[in-house]
Write a protein that holds these residues in place. Structure first.
Motif: not given
Length: 144
Positions: A98-100, A106-107, A109, A124
């Motif tokens: 969901l995030e690059p 990075g992160r 989920k 992402a």
């Protein structure tokens, strides 16, 4: 104190071990049986020395058991070896970013939790696979 008393005490302690598992009374029972053997072989030992002998033999039995257990640790196989290793349970899973991933960090989920991830930079919306863990940090690789 006759050897018969020590013999009966030893047997009672060993029987009590059956109802109180934990391998403690067993060693006291062994100490009592060994005391009975010594009292039979060397009659005339004062009762106070018999109790000292019982204590020493029981302690020696407990220490010998502990040393043996230390040298032969119990290895129990589990059908769920990763039960309390949540990060390790995620290895092999495929997920959508969901995030690059920028500069290798990075992160991600997963479920309702965000995990810190490391891996090659990715945009992402890319799909990644968790390939390893380092504590609570997941290492991911892009899936083509």
């Amino acid at each position: 104190m006759p050897a018969l008393y020590w013999l009966v005490l030893g047997l009672l302690l060993m029987v009590a071990e059956l109802f109180n598992p934990g391998a403690f009374l067993l060693w006291l029972g062994l100490g009592a049986l060994l005391t009975a053997l010594v009292v039979m072989l060397a009659s005339g030992i004062a009762p106070v020395w018999q109790f000292v002998l019982f204590g020493v033999l029981s302690l020696a039995a407990i220490l010998a058991y502990r040393e043996w257990r230390r040298r032969h640790p119990r290895v129990e196989a589990s059908d769920r070896p990763l039960l309390n290793q949540r990060a390790a349970q995620l290895v092999g899973g495929n997920h959508l970013l969901l995030e690059p991933i920028v500069d290798g960090r990075g992160r991600l989920k997963i479920g309702d939790a965000f995990w810190t991830i490391t891996g090659p930079d990715a945009l992402a919306g890319s799909r990644v696979r968790v390939v390893a863990t380092d504590g609570v940090t997941l290492t991911v690789r892009p899936i083509d």
